[in-house]
Scaffold this motif. Sequence first.
Motif, mmCIF file in Angstrom:
data_model
loop_
_atom_site.group_PDB
_atom_site.id
_atom_site.type_symbol
_atom_site.label_atom_id
_atom_site.label_comp_id
_atom_site.label_asym_id
_atom_site.label_seq_id
_atom_site.Cartn_x
_atom_site.Cartn_y
_atom_site.Cartn_z
ATOM 1 N N ARG A 151 0.808 -1.215 0.000
ATOM 2 C CA ARG A 151 0.000 0.000 0.000
ATOM 3 C C ARG A 151 0.842 1.265 0.000
ATOM 4 N N VAL A 152 1.858 1.309 0.842
ATOM 5 C CA VAL A 152 2.644 2.547 0.979
ATOM 6 C C VAL A 152 4.147 2.309 0.805
ATOM 7 N N GLY A 153 4.479 1.235 0.101
ATOM 8 C CA GLY A 153 5.891 0.910 -0.111
ATOM 9 C C GLY A 153 6.630 1.903 -0.971
ATOM 10 N N HIS A 154 5.897 2.763 -1.678
ATOM 11 C CA HIS A 154 6.542 3.764 -2.537
ATOM 12 C C HIS A 154 6.883 5.042 -1.775
ATOM 13 N N ALA A 155 6.632 5.070 -0.460
ATOM 14 C CA ALA A 155 7.056 6.204 0.362
ATOM 15 C C ALA A 155 8.580 6.195 0.517
ATOM 16 N N ASP A 156 9.147 7.333 0.897
ATOM 17 C CA ASP A 156 10.602 7.388 1.115
ATOM 18 C C ASP A 156 11.017 6.462 2.257
ATOM 19 N N LEU A 157 10.164 6.383 3.255
ATOM 20 C CA LEU A 157 10.421 5.554 4.438
ATOM 21 C C LEU A 157 9.094 4.947 4.860
ATOM 22 N N ARG A 158 9.116 3.674 5.269
ATOM 23 C CA ARG A 158 7.872 3.000 5.636
ATOM 24 C C ARG A 158 8.000 2.303 6.983
ATOM 25 N N PHE A 159 6.941 2.368 7.762
ATOM 26 C CA PHE A 159 6.825 1.615 9.007
ATOM 27 C C PHE A 159 5.504 0.852 8.983
ATOM 28 N N ASP A 160 5.484 -0.281 9.646
ATOM 29 C CA ASP A 160 4.235 -1.037 9.743
ATOM 30 C C ASP A 160 3.218 -0.302 10.609
ATOM 31 N N THR A 161 3.709 0.359 11.663
ATOM 32 C CA THR A 161 2.811 1.031 12.608
ATOM 33 C C THR A 161 3.374 2.387 13.016
ATOM 34 N N MET A 162 2.517 3.244 13.557
ATOM 35 C CA MET A 162 2.963 4.532 14.074
ATOM 36 C C MET A 162 3.872 4.361 15.277
ATOM 37 N N GLU A 163 3.684 3.301 16.014
ATOM 38 C CA GLU A 163 4.511 3.065 17.196
ATOM 39 C C GLU A 163 5.977 2.925 16.817
ATOM 40 N N GLN A 164 6.232 2.409 15.616
ATOM 41 C CA GLN A 164 7.612 2.257 15.139
ATOM 42 C C GLN A 164 8.178 3.575 14.596
ATOM 43 N N ALA A 165 7.289 4.483 14.224
ATOM 44 C CA ALA A 165 7.697 5.712 13.530
ATOM 45 C C ALA A 165 8.081 6.810 14.519
ATOM 46 N N THR A 166 9.096 6.557 15.313
ATOM 47 C CA THR A 166 9.529 7.540 16.303
ATOM 48 C C THR A 166 10.327 8.652 15.625
ATOM 49 N N LEU A 167 10.435 9.783 16.284
ATOM 50 C CA LEU A 167 11.219 10.885 15.741
ATOM 51 C C LEU A 167 12.674 10.473 15.593
ATOM 52 N N PHE A 168 13.169 9.643 16.501
ATOM 53 C CA PHE A 168 14.545 9.147 16.417
ATOM 54 C C PHE A 168 14.757 8.382 15.117
ATOM 55 N N GLU A 169 13.839 7.472 14.784
ATOM 56 C CA GLU A 169 13.964 6.663 13.568
ATOM 57 C C GLU A 169 13.859 7.525 12.318
ATOM 58 N N VAL A 170 12.945 8.488 12.339
ATOM 59 C CA VAL A 170 12.771 9.371 11.188
ATOM 60 C C VAL A 170 14.017 10.222 10.970
ATOM 61 N N LYS A 171 14.547 10.762 12.048
ATOM 62 C CA LYS A 171 15.765 11.568 11.943
ATOM 63 C C LYS A 171 16.959 10.736 11.480
ATOM 64 N N ALA A 172 17.021 9.503 11.942
ATOM 65 C CA ALA A 172 18.127 8.614 11.567
ATOM 66 C C ALA A 172 18.113 8.351 10.067
ATOM 67 N N TYR A 173 16.910 8.156 9.508
ATOM 68 C CA TYR A 173 16.811 7.853 8.082
ATOM 69 C C TYR A 173 17.078 9.098 7.238
ATOM 70 N N PHE A 174 16.493 10.216 7.639
ATOM 71 C CA PHE A 174 16.647 11.472 6.885
ATOM 72 C C PHE A 174 17.755 12.341 7.478
ATOM 73 N N LYS A 175 18.821 11.694 7.959
ATOM 74 C CA LYS A 175 19.840 12.415 8.747
ATOM 75 C C LYS A 175 20.473 13.584 8.002
ATOM 76 N N GLU A 176 20.513 13.513 6.676
ATOM 77 C CA GLU A 176 21.106 14.633 5.918
ATOM 78 C C GLU A 176 20.198 15.863 5.901
ATOM 79 N N LEU A 177 18.947 15.686 6.353
ATOM 80 C CA LEU A 177 17.967 16.776 6.262
ATOM 81 C C LEU A 177 17.718 17.460 7.595
ATOM 82 N N PHE A 178 18.370 16.985 8.645
ATOM 83 C CA PHE A 178 18.166 17.587 9.973
ATOM 84 C C PHE A 178 19.455 18.230 10.475
#
Length: 219
Positions: free
Chosen positions: A192-219
């Motif tokens: 369903r959403v595999g074409h996003a830049d980053l994907r998580f199964d649940t919101m519980e996994q989508a922490t700010l730490f994980e998002v920042k880690a993946y997009f580290k060049e943007l923070f």
Amino acid sequence: MIKGFIFDLDGVITDTAALHYVAWKKMADEMGWAFDHDVNDKLRGISRTDSIKVILEHNNTTLEEHKLEELAAKKNDIYVASLETMTSEDYLPGAKALLTHLRTEGFAVALGSASKNAEKVLKQLNANPYFDVIGDGHSVSNSKPAPDIFLFGAEKMKLQPEECIVFEDAESGIDAAKAGGFYSVGIGPEERVGHADLRFDTMEQATLFEVKAYFKELF
């Protein structure tokens, strides 16, 4: 640099899917139409009127425009009545924590939902303090997959699309984010959403730490 976040509502901040399903099912039953969870999944992220058109197509039938609007209103009345049961405990796991962290770190936050009942849902959740901008089904004419609702949120936050990350659980929502030039985080299955830049199964996994880690060049 990422300065803002834009969130879809249903399936990201809270899960009103069950309430929507019951409302659509009741309306469809009254009309003698077939409606099940497979059809319901196709309604994710699209407007009420477009949803009825999907149901009509599934049932190989058509209706005049005024009848479409009448049925959309009937479904909405059923759904809105059910919202009274929602409370501030009805965030999806992880959503409230993420919104709290974004507030603490000073990011701008917008809602980007196709729902025309977003204000009511936010009120029931007591979620308004987390949002600087509310973009909903009343804010723009073109619904997802058009990027208009996200562009509206970015403009109101005085940010460019490339300065924002969109959280979405619908295929049409990720399509809209990409069309508008936004970074995207998909919540849900790969198909369903595999074409996003980053994907998580649940919101519980989508922490700010994980998002920042993946997009580290943007923070």
